[in-house]
Write a protein that holds these residues in place. Structure first.
Motif, PDB file in Angstrom:
ATOM      1  N   GLN A  27     -11.079 -33.199 -17.066  1.00 48.41           N
ATOM      2  CA  GLN A  27     -10.173 -32.067 -17.228  1.00 48.41           C
ATOM      3  C   GLN A  27      -8.719 -32.527 -17.297  1.00 48.41           C
ATOM      4  O   GLN A  27      -8.348 -33.557 -16.738  1.00 48.41           O
ATOM      5  CB  GLN A  27     -10.328 -31.091 -16.058  1.00 48.41           C
ATOM      6  N   THR A  28      -7.914 -31.730 -17.988  1.00 46.69           N
ATOM      7  CA  THR A  28      -6.473 -31.960 -18.078  1.00 46.69           C
ATOM      8  C   THR A  28      -5.787 -31.233 -16.924  1.00 46.69           C
ATOM      9  O   THR A  28      -6.021 -30.046 -16.701  1.00 46.69           O
ATOM     10  CB  THR A  28      -5.921 -31.443 -19.412  1.00 46.69           C
ATOM     11  N   VAL A  29      -4.922 -31.945 -16.217  1.00 38.57           N
ATOM     12  CA  VAL A  29      -4.247 -31.383 -15.045  1.00 38.57           C
ATOM     13  C   VAL A  29      -3.018 -30.601 -15.490  1.00 38.57           C
ATOM     14  O   VAL A  29      -2.235 -31.060 -16.323  1.00 38.57           O
ATOM     15  CB  VAL A  29      -3.858 -32.500 -14.064  1.00 38.57           C
ATOM     16  N   GLY A  86      -0.305 -36.123 -20.915  1.00 44.40           N
ATOM     17  CA  GLY A  86      -0.001 -37.499 -21.283  1.00 44.40           C
ATOM     18  C   GLY A  86      -1.026 -38.470 -20.726  1.00 44.40           C
ATOM     19  O   GLY A  86      -1.459 -39.405 -21.408  1.00 44.40           O
ATOM     20  N   ALA A  87      -1.445 -38.246 -19.482  1.00 45.84           N
ATOM     21  CA  ALA A  87      -2.429 -39.117 -18.854  1.00 45.84           C
ATOM     22  C   ALA A  87      -3.787 -38.999 -19.520  1.00 45.84           C
ATOM     23  O   ALA A  87      -4.553 -39.969 -19.589  1.00 45.84           O
ATOM     24  CB  ALA A  87      -2.534 -38.779 -17.366  1.00 45.84           C
ATOM     25  N   ALA A  88      -4.102 -37.812 -20.039  1.00 42.42           N
ATOM     26  CA  ALA A  88      -5.411 -37.579 -20.652  1.00 42.42           C
ATOM     27  C   ALA A  88      -5.442 -37.896 -22.142  1.00 42.42           C
ATOM     28  O   ALA A  88      -6.511 -37.906 -22.743  1.00 42.42           O
ATOM     29  CB  ALA A  88      -5.820 -36.115 -20.436  1.00 42.42           C
ATOM     30  N   ARG A 113      -8.696 -38.342 -26.113  1.00 41.03           N
ATOM     31  CA  ARG A 113      -8.815 -37.839 -27.480  1.00 41.03           C
ATOM     32  C   ARG A 113      -8.485 -38.906 -28.513  1.00 41.03           C
ATOM     33  O   ARG A 113      -9.179 -39.050 -29.507  1.00 41.03           O
ATOM     34  CB  ARG A 113      -7.890 -36.637 -27.676  1.00 41.03           C
ATOM     35  N   ARG A 114      -7.430 -39.660 -28.273  1.00 39.46           N
ATOM     36  CA  ARG A 114      -6.936 -40.567 -29.299  1.00 39.46           C
ATOM     37  C   ARG A 114      -7.828 -41.790 -29.498  1.00 39.46           C
ATOM     38  O   ARG A 114      -7.972 -42.279 -30.613  1.00 39.46           O
ATOM     39  CB  ARG A 114      -5.512 -41.015 -28.964  1.00 39.46           C
ATOM     40  N   SER A 115      -8.412 -42.305 -28.449  1.00 43.09           N
ATOM     41  CA  SER A 115      -9.117 -43.583 -28.526  1.00 43.09           C
ATOM     42  C   SER A 115     -10.609 -43.502 -28.241  1.00 43.09           C
ATOM     43  O   SER A 115     -11.331 -44.475 -28.457  1.00 43.09           O
ATOM     44  CB  SER A 115      -8.484 -44.579 -27.533  1.00 43.09           C
ATOM     45  N   GLY A 116     -11.086 -42.368 -27.764  1.00 45.26           N
ATOM     46  CA  GLY A 116     -12.447 -42.284 -27.245  1.00 45.26           C
ATOM     47  C   GLY A 116     -13.545 -42.498 -28.265  1.00 45.26           C
ATOM     48  O   GLY A 116     -14.603 -43.072 -27.951  1.00 45.26           O
ATOM     49  N   ARG A 133     -14.135 -32.597 -23.653  1.00 47.98           N
ATOM     50  CA  ARG A 133     -13.616 -31.323 -23.172  1.00 47.98           C
ATOM     51  C   ARG A 133     -12.190 -31.208 -23.700  1.00 47.98           C
ATOM     52  O   ARG A 133     -11.389 -32.131 -23.556  1.00 47.98           O
ATOM     53  CB  ARG A 133     -13.618 -31.275 -21.654  1.00 47.98           C
ATOM     54  N   SER A 134     -11.868 -30.093 -24.339  1.00 51.19           N
ATOM     55  CA  SER A 134     -10.550 -29.912 -24.931  1.00 51.19           C
ATOM     56  C   SER A 134      -9.447 -30.288 -23.960  1.00 51.19           C
ATOM     57  O   SER A 134      -9.513 -29.959 -22.770  1.00 51.19           O
ATOM     58  CB  SER A 134     -10.354 -28.461 -25.359  1.00 51.19           C
ATOM     59  N   LEU A 135      -8.422 -30.957 -24.497  1.00 58.45           N
ATOM     60  CA  LEU A 135      -7.280 -31.329 -23.663  1.00 58.45           C
ATOM     61  C   LEU A 135      -6.377 -30.119 -23.493  1.00 58.45           C
ATOM     62  O   LEU A 135      -5.337 -29.993 -24.128  1.00 58.45           O
ATOM     63  CB  LEU A 135      -6.517 -32.491 -24.291  1.00 58.45           C
ATOM     64  N   GLY A 136      -6.778 -29.220 -22.629  1.00 56.16           N
ATOM     65  CA  GLY A 136      -6.028 -28.001 -22.354  1.00 56.16           C
ATOM     66  C   GLY A 136      -6.160 -27.630 -20.902  1.00 56.16           C
ATOM     67  O   GLY A 136      -6.992 -28.169 -20.164  1.00 56.16           O
ATOM     68  N   THR A 137      -5.342 -26.667 -20.475  1.00 54.58           N
ATOM     69  CA  THR A 137      -5.282 -26.293 -19.063  1.00 54.58           C
ATOM     70  C   THR A 137      -5.812 -24.886 -18.808  1.00 54.58           C
ATOM     71  O   THR A 137      -5.614 -24.349 -17.724  1.00 54.58           O
ATOM     72  CB  THR A 137      -3.829 -26.400 -18.559  1.00 54.58           C
ATOM     73  N   HIS A 138      -6.470 -24.292 -19.789  1.00 56.71           N
ATOM     74  CA  HIS A 138      -7.008 -22.935 -19.646  1.00 56.71           C
ATOM     75  C   HIS A 138      -8.522 -23.000 -19.464  1.00 56.71           C
ATOM     76  O   HIS A 138      -9.121 -24.076 -19.521  1.00 56.71           O
ATOM     77  CB  HIS A 138      -6.693 -22.111 -20.895  1.00 56.71           C
TER      78      HIS A 138
END
Length: 483
Positions: free
Chosen positions: A167-169, A178-180, A184-187, A202-207
């Protein structure tokens, strides 16, 4: 999360509006008789009361809509921006084109096929390759953390789909994203090294809504390219629940993106020429392109409106500031800062004339801190800029600013930068999603940000100051951003 504002944020905005508007004097017909600080205060008051920020972001997202980099839609937006900037009275308005590898989104479909069939909400990650026409159906291997994927041995994912569920914090300054970002970019390449046939995150979002976030990803040279996609948070949790019950979860993924080859994007540039030092540049930027799921209001129509409003208010002064203000609306930011790199290369010879640079690319604000990366963070003009920003509810931050994503290539060439730090607690609720639409923009928030930008920009252009240092030689890092 519609109209989500933290209570403290709402209190800040209410306080800022009432104090700044009533306290600021009008700009006199002869601003030479006023101090720069008084002019900046009056400009901030005008920005707080202005209709222009909402007009620009509304028109851009309504008349143009999504602006995927390198497409005809982005070119229409660039032509629109050029015409709008000319109409607003800017000088030297122009397009600076550059080439890039194109990518177009196609059909996107995913479903659980075992143990019980059910649909999933999915979107391709930018530059993803396509699945075979019939799709890919395989067992899913879940990794709670990206680090767990990196720890998996070679061959352990052969014939399987890798799913990173980290999850994105939610953090005010966006550092959780930024930490997550590497997820997405390299996985996809990391999963492919271990034998995976597809990669999902899992989408890089906070919702917790049931829509996915897109965004760019990059394949490593020499590694098999596999399809890469993002799932909505509830869908990832559904897969996790099935796995927790002991089921082997199988997913079928179908993506049909295409690559049209080499295409053209462009930066849009406009200026307010300085009266005494026209060759010295204060650069304020935003990016014009957007992802195609929404209409790019938060990312980055808001930024386009903010920097355009700031420059327009200064352009309309009876007397212009000493230095030139250059507005740059960057193209193809979402594909890896391509417009920023093209700008830095095209203008390399004049980088020593770029006095300060910054970008608005983190939503609508408000601004809560003023960060710098200059030789002397206590320079008298920096102190005066901070003093002018304080009534807007903005405190003095650190001297480790990045300037914004598109400013990074310039910073690496030695350009001093600042950040007007934007409130980002809710930014990643809508970032890169279908929910990035005009109804997310709030007048009071975007106007406070425009007030901060016009204050900084005017004083930076009017006050004397040499802020340069050997940024690269001193190893002070690279910019990070929200692309």
């Amino acid at each position: 999360m519609r109209n989500h504002i933290l209570p403290a944020l709402g209190a800040l905005l209410l306080g800022v509006s009432s104090v700044a508007v009533t306290a600021a004097p009008a700009v006199a017909a002869s601003p030479a008789a006023q101090s720069p600080d008084a002019v900046a205060q009056a400009l901030a008051a005008k920005a707080l009361a202005s209709d222009l920020p909402m007009q620009i972001v509304t028109d851009l997202t309504t008349e143009l809509g999504p602006r995927l980099a390198g497409t005809a839609a982005e070119k229409r937006a660039a032509d629109w921006a050029k015409a709008r900037l000319e109409k607003l009275g800017f000088e030297n308005v122009r397009l600076e084109p550059f080439t890039m590898a194109g990518w177009l989104r196609g059909e996107e479909k995913a479903e659980i096929t075992g143990p019980t069939p059910q649909p999933l909400v999915v979107t391709a990650l930018g530059t993803s390759v396509a699945t075979p026409p019939e799709g890919i159906e395989a067992e899913v291997v879940i990794f709670k953390r990206y680090a767990d994927l990196l720890d998996a041995p070679a061959g352990s994912l052969k014939g399987k789909i890798a799913l990173v569920a980290e999850q994105t914090v939610r953090v005010q300054d966006g550092s959780g994203y930024g930490a997550a970002g590497q997820i997405r970019r390299s996985g996809a390449s990391e999963a492919a090294k271990r034998g995976a046939v597809a990669y999902m995150i899992r989408s890089l979002g906070t919702h917790d809504h049931r829509f996915p976030h897109t965004g760019s990803q990059t394949y490593q040279d020499g590694v098999t390219k596999i399809p890469a996609a993002a799932l909505s948070p509830p869908d990832v949790e559904q897969i996790e629940r099935l796995a927790a019950k002991g089921h082997t979860v199988k997913v079928k993924l179908k993506l049909t993106p295409s690559n049209p080859g080499t295409v053209t994007s462009q930066n849009v540039i406009a200026e307010v020429k300085g009266r005494e030092k026209p060759d010295e540049i204060i650069l304020i930027g935003a990016h014009l392109d957007s992802w195609d799921l929404g209409t790019g209001a938060i990312d980055d129509g808001a930024g386009v409106a903010i920097v355009t409003t700031a420059a327009k208010l200064i352009r309309d002064l009876p007397q212009r500031p000493k230095r030139t203000i250059r507005v740059v609306l960057f193209g193809a930011e979402e594909y890896g800062l391509l417009g920023a790199k093209a700008y830095a290369e095209a203008h390399k010879a004049e980088m020593d004339k770029h006095i300060l640079a910054t970008e608005a690319d983190f939503g609508q604000g408000p601004v809560y801190a003023f960060n710098t990366r200059v030789a002397d963070p206590k320079h008298p003009s920096i102190v005066r800029i901070q003093n002018a920003l304080t009534p807007l509810g903005i405190y003095r931050g650190d001297n480790a600013a990045s300037g914004g994503p598109d400013i990074g290539p310039m910073m690496q060439l030695g350009v001093p930068v600042v950040n007007l730090a934007l409130e980002g607690s809710d930014y990643f609720d809508t970032h890169h999603t279908p929910d990035d639409t005009i109804d997310r923009i709030e007048r009071k928030r975007i106007n406070q940000t425009a007030a901060a930008y016009v204050t900084f920009t005017y004083l930076a252009a009017e006050l004397d100051g040499d802020y340069r240092q050997k940024l690269v030689a001193e190893g002070q890092g690279t910019a990070t951003g929200s692309n």
